[in-house]
Scaffold this active site. Structure first.
Site, PDB file in Angstrom:
ATOM      1  CB  SER A  37       3.076   1.682   6.140  1.00 40.07           C
ATOM      2  OG  SER A  37       1.881   1.834   6.853  1.00 40.07           O
TER       3      SER A  37
ATOM      4  CG  HIS B  13      -0.410   0.275   2.510  1.00 44.72           C
ATOM      5  ND1 HIS B  13      -0.126  -0.732   3.411  1.00 44.72           N
ATOM      6  CD2 HIS B  13      -0.062   1.436   3.134  1.00 44.72           C
ATOM      7  CE1 HIS B  13       0.353  -0.197   4.528  1.00 44.72           C
ATOM      8  NE2 HIS B  13       0.410   1.109   4.378  1.00 44.72           N
TER       9      HIS B  13
ATOM     10  CG  ASP C 164      -0.039  -4.093   2.695  1.00 46.47           C
ATOM     11  OD1 ASP C 164       0.276  -3.546   1.622  1.00 46.47           O
ATOM     12  OD2 ASP C 164      -0.360  -3.454   3.722  1.00 46.47           O
TER      13      ASP C 164
END
Length: 307
Positions: free
Chosen positions: A250, A131, A172
C-alpha cells in the site's frame, strides 16, 4: 471476497557466407545462378541437407534477454524512489526527541504496521496511502511515530522520522515530510493515467509483508473501477491490475514500462478467510494524485475542504 487496503526491435539477419565467382562450385554447396546484366553471379549457399541455422530461436533468445535486461534496469532505476514505512507506537512519550530522528524498535516501541511510499520531490516529501499512516494522522496521545527508510541517489540507505503534513481520506492519500539534509534523493518519474490501455504491462514496487524492494509484474486488467475509500465514500477511476499487491504494498508506485508512476497501489481483493490476494488489485490513478498532492503539501488539506 473482501477488499483489503493496503519496442519491438528489428534484428539484422546474420550475413550468409557469400562469395562471387565464375569458378565451379564445390560439391558441398548448391548451385544457384542469377543474371545481372551480362554478368553471371554464382552464389555459394549452405547445403540444404546440412543442419539449418536456428535463426528464429537465436532471435527469440536475444529478444528475451533484452526484455529481461530492461526489467532489471527498470527496477534498479525506480526502486531508488520507493520508501519503506513503519508505523510505530511508543510505550511512553520520550522526554527529548531530536528532530529527524526516530526511536529503534525495542522495548519502548513496537511496530504496528508497515507500508510503502515514493519520493515526490527533492525536498523530502513522500506520497503514500492515508490508511498506511492513519494512526499518525489522528493521533492525540503523542505516542504514534512513523519511520521512513530511504535510499539516496547514490544507493546509500538511511532512515528518518516522517512527519505527516497533509492527508485526504476521500482519495486515500497522504504526504509525509522527512529531513533529507546531506542526502540527494531521487524523486519518482510521474506519468499519466488518462491514456492507459488494458493489456499494457505494469509493475509494482513495494514492501509486501515487510520484504523490502519487491518487484511484481502484470498488466493493466481494467480501467475506471470504483473502490471504497477510508472515509466511507468511493474512489472512482481506479486502475485494476494483476500485478501482485499484498499487505505492505500500500502506498507504493505502480509503474509502466518506462518507469513512470501511473498509480498508487492501494487495495486488493482477498480470498475469503485466507488473506491471500486473489489477483484483483487496484491503484489510485496518478492523474488523481497529481491533482491532490500539491494542495496537501501547501495547505495540508485537499482543495475541496478549503471552501
Amino acid at each position: 471476497m473482501a477488499l483489503f487496503s493496503l519496442q519491438n526491435n528489428l534484428f539484422p539477419l546474420p550475413m550468409l557466407n557469400s562469395t562471387f565467382s565464375t569458378k565451379s562450385i564445390p560439391s558441398v554447396t548448391t548451385r544457384r545462378a542469377t543474371i545481372f546484366g551480362s554478368t553471371l553471379l554464382l552464389l555459394n549457399l549452405p547445403n540444404l541437407n546440412s543442419t539449418p541455422l536456428a535463426l528464429p530461436q537465436l532471435l527469440l533468445d536475444d529478444e528475451l534477454q533484452q526484455q529481461e535486461d530492461h526489467f532489471v534496469q527498470l527496477f534498479q532505476d525506480t526502486s531508488l524512489s520507493v520508501v519503506f514505512i513503519k508505523d510505530i507506537e511508543l510505550a511512553k512519550v520520550p522526554k527529548s526527541f531530536s528532530k529527524g530522528a526516530v526511536l529503534d524498535e525495542d522495548e519502548d516501541a513496537k511496530v504496528e504496521g508497515s507500508g510503502s511510499g515514493f519520493i515526490w520531490d527533492k525536498f523530502g516529501h513522500i506520497v503514500t496511502n492515508y490508511h498506511v499512516v492513519s494512526k499518525l494522522a489522528t493521533d492525540t496521545s503523542g505516542l504514534q511515530r512513523c519511520k521512513v527508510f530511504l535510499v539516496d541517489a547514490k544507493g546509500n540507505s538511511f532512515y528518518r522520522e516522517g512527519n505527516i503534513i497533509g492527508f485526504d481520506p476521500a482519495y486515500d492519500l497522504a504526504v509525509l515530510k522527512v529531513d533529507v539534509d546531506g542526502y540527494q534523493v531521487k524523486p519518482a518519474n510521474l506519468g499519466q493515467s488518462n491514456n492507459l490501455r488494458v493489456g499494457q504491462s505494469c509493475f509494482a514496487i513495494g514492501n509486501p509483508y515487510g520484504y523490502e524492494n519487491t518487484l511484481t509484474t502484470g498488466v493493466v486488467s481494467g480501467l475506471g473501477r470504483e473502490i471504497p475509500s477510508p472515509n466511507g465514500g468511493a474512489i472512482r477511476g481506479a486502475i485494476q491490475t494483476d500485478a501482485a499487491i499484498n499487505a505492505g504494498n500500500s502506498g507504493g508506485p505502480l509503474i509502466d514500462s518506462y518507469g513512470h508512476v501511473i498509480g498508487v497501489n492501494t487495495a486488493t481483493f482477498t480470498k475469503k478467510g485466507t488473506g491471500i490476494s486473489s489477483g484483483v488489485n487496484f491503484a489510485i490513478p496518478i492523474d488523481t494524485v497529481v491533482r491532490t498532492v500539491p494542495y496537501l503539501i501547501v495547505y495540508g488539506t485537499p482543495y475541496s475542504n478549503r471552501f
